[in-house]
Design a protein around this motif. Structure first.
Motif, mmCIF file in Angstrom:
data_model
loop_
_atom_site.group_PDB
_atom_site.id
_atom_site.type_symbol
_atom_site.label_atom_id
_atom_site.label_comp_id
_atom_site.label_asym_id
_atom_site.label_seq_id
_atom_site.Cartn_x
_atom_site.Cartn_y
_atom_site.Cartn_z
ATOM 1 N N PRO A 43 0.810 -1.228 0.000
ATOM 2 C CA PRO A 43 0.000 0.000 0.000
ATOM 3 C C PRO A 43 0.848 1.286 0.000
ATOM 4 N N LEU A 44 2.095 1.189 0.437
ATOM 5 C CA LEU A 44 2.978 2.348 0.500
ATOM 6 C C LEU A 44 3.493 2.682 -0.900
ATOM 7 N N PRO A 45 3.238 3.900 -1.385
ATOM 8 C CA PRO A 45 3.737 4.274 -2.719
ATOM 9 C C PRO A 45 5.270 4.294 -2.744
ATOM 10 N N VAL A 46 5.846 3.744 -3.790
ATOM 11 C CA VAL A 46 7.304 3.707 -3.918
ATOM 12 C C VAL A 46 7.874 5.125 -3.936
ATOM 13 N N SER A 47 7.165 6.049 -4.548
ATOM 14 C CA SER A 47 7.658 7.429 -4.621
ATOM 15 C C SER A 47 7.853 8.054 -3.239
ATOM 16 N N SER A 48 7.151 7.562 -2.230
ATOM 17 C CA SER A 48 7.300 8.103 -0.872
ATOM 18 C C SER A 48 8.626 7.697 -0.231
ATOM 19 N N LEU A 49 9.351 6.787 -0.876
ATOM 20 C CA LEU A 49 10.622 6.317 -0.338
ATOM 21 C C LEU A 49 11.800 7.193 -0.747
ATOM 22 N N ARG A 50 11.564 8.198 -1.553
ATOM 23 C CA ARG A 50 12.662 9.041 -2.063
ATOM 24 C C ARG A 50 13.469 9.669 -0.938
ATOM 25 N N VAL A 51 12.830 10.002 0.150
ATOM 26 C CA VAL A 51 13.519 10.628 1.280
ATOM 27 C C VAL A 51 14.567 9.687 1.892
ATOM 28 N N PHE A 52 14.379 8.391 1.743
ATOM 29 C CA PHE A 52 15.316 7.439 2.343
ATOM 30 C C PHE A 52 16.709 7.507 1.723
ATOM 31 N N PHE A 53 16.822 8.027 0.509
ATOM 32 C CA PHE A 53 18.142 8.154 -0.092
ATOM 33 C C PHE A 53 18.961 9.238 0.597
ATOM 34 N N LYS A 54 18.325 10.282 1.108
ATOM 35 C CA LYS A 54 19.039 11.295 1.897
ATOM 36 C C LYS A 54 19.526 10.687 3.210
ATOM 37 N N ILE A 55 18.690 9.892 3.832
ATOM 38 C CA ILE A 55 19.066 9.209 5.076
ATOM 39 C C ILE A 55 20.226 8.256 4.798
#
Length: 143
Positions: A43-55
Motif C-alpha cells: 500500500p505504501l507508494p514507492v515514490s514516498s521512499l525518495r527521502v530514504f536516499f538522503k538518510i
C-alpha cells in the motif's frame, strides 16, 4: 593513538557507536527501500521512499568518516585481514546497486508496476547489505 590507546569513552567507544549509528541509517534505509521494491508494504507508494536516499547518504558519510578513523587506529592489524577487503568490496557493490534502484524510485513510473529487474536488484541489494554488516562484525573475530 588517541582512538587506539585512550581509556576515555569519548575515543574508541564513541567512534564505534557513531559507526553503528551510521550503519543503521545507511543499511536501514537501503533495507526499507529494498523490502518495498520486493513487495513488502504494497500500500505504501514507492515514490514516498525518495527521502530514504538522503538518510542513506547521511549514514554513508558518517560511516566513511568513522570507518576511516577506526581503520587508522588499527591499520597494522586490519590492513592484512581479507574480511576487511571483502567488506569494502561489498560496500562498493551496494553503492553500484543503489544507482539503478534510485533511478527507478525517482522515476515517473515508480508508483506503477515494479519491473522484475528492479525487484531482482532490490533483492540482491538486501543480500549485499546483510553481507556488509556480517563481514564488518566478523573483522573483529578474524583479526
Amino acid at each position: 593513538m588517541w582512538i587506539a590507546g585512550s581509556e576515555s569513552l569519548l575515543s574508541f567507544p564513541l567512534v564505534l557507536f557513531l559507526h553503528a549509528v551510521g550503519m543503521g541509517l545507511s543499511a536501514g534505509a537501503a533495507y526499507v527501500v529494498g523490502m518495498r521494491l520486493v513487495g513488502v508494504g504494497r500500500p505504501l507508494p514507492v515514490s514516498s521512499l525518495r527521502v530514504f536516499f538522503k538518510i542513506f547518504w547521511g549514514g554513508f558519510f558518517l560511516n566513511l568518516v568513522t570507518g576511516s578513523i577506526l581503520f587508522a587506529a588499527h591499520a597494522t592489524s586490519t590492513g592484512y585481514v581479507p574480511m576487511y577487503y571483502a567488506k569494502l568490496t561489498l560496500i562498493a557493490s551496494g553503492m553500484v546497486l543503489s544507482v539503478p534502484i534510485r533511478k527507478f524510485v525517482d522515476g515517473q513510473g515508480s508508483d506503477g508496476v515494479i519491473p522484475g529487474r528492479v525487484k531482482g536488484l532490490a533483492a540482491l541489494s538486501l543480500i549485499v547489505w546483510t553481507a556488509v554488516i556480517t563481514t564488518g562484525r566478523l573483522i573483529a573475530y578474524v583479526s
